[in-house]
Design an enzyme around this catalytic site. Structure first.
Site, PDB file in Angstrom:
ATOM      1  N   HIS A 260       0.771  -1.198  -0.064  1.00 47.78           N
ATOM      2  CA  HIS A 260       0.029   0.015   0.147  1.00 47.78           C
ATOM      3  C   HIS A 260       1.011   1.165  -0.059  1.00 47.78           C
ATOM      4  O   HIS A 260       1.962   1.286   0.586  1.00 47.78           O
ATOM      5  CB  HIS A 260      -0.851  -0.087   1.259  1.00 47.78           C
ATOM      6  CG  HIS A 260      -1.900  -0.950   1.158  1.00 47.78           C
ATOM      7  ND1 HIS A 260      -3.044  -1.098   0.480  1.00 47.78           N
ATOM      8  CD2 HIS A 260      -2.057  -2.413   1.999  1.00 47.78           C
ATOM      9  CE1 HIS A 260      -3.763  -1.890   0.940  1.00 47.78           C
ATOM     10  NE2 HIS A 260      -3.303  -2.763   1.618  1.00 47.78           N
TER      11      HIS A 260
ATOM     12  N   CYS B   2      -2.704   5.579  -3.907  1.00 51.75           N
ATOM     13  CA  CYS B   2      -3.343   4.051  -4.117  1.00 51.75           C
ATOM     14  C   CYS B   2      -4.383   4.102  -5.377  1.00 51.75           C
ATOM     15  O   CYS B   2      -4.475   3.388  -6.033  1.00 51.75           O
ATOM     16  CB  CYS B   2      -3.791   3.414  -2.802  1.00 51.75           C
ATOM     17  SG  CYS B   2      -2.577   2.613  -1.965  1.00 51.75           S
TER      18      CYS B   2
END
Length: 108
Positions: free
Chosen positions: A22, A34
């Site tokens: 992430h 993201c």
């Protein structure tokens, strides 16, 4: 940090993309890094599937936080090469804007 790895086939063309982790730019659900990477990734794979004759294998491993796709056609079309180049261009733009604290791109 999010790691994106591009791999080449024996002909020297990028045929695989692997995304791991992430970006951690913000809380889950509010992370624009993201979100941008996901949008580019899914647009690329959907475009290759819908706009070319190439076959694609897509995977997502939720436990290991790894996603990716691979063009599995015996000969990658010029259109798929262009779409992969476009994905690389977009991801490099995000990396340039937000830095390697959030995204690292590896080419193999």
């Amino acid at each position: 940090m999010l790691t994106v790895t591009f791999s080449k086939n024996p002909e020297g063309l990028y045929h695989e993309v692997r995304i791991e982790g992430h970006a951690e730019y913000a809380e889950m659900g509010h992370d624009i890094v993201c979100a941008g990477i996901s949008a580019l990734f899914f647009n690329a794979v959907n475009s290759i599937v819908e706009l070319t004759s190439d076959e694609v294998e897509l995977w997502q491993e939720e436990e290991t936080e790894i996603s990716g796709f691979r063009i599995i056609s015996s000969k990658i079309s010029d259109e798929a090469v262009l779409l992969m180049d476009s994905l690389i261009l977009g991801l490099n733009g995000i990396a340039d804007e937000y830095g390697d604290k959030y995204i690292v791109i590896i080419y193999r």
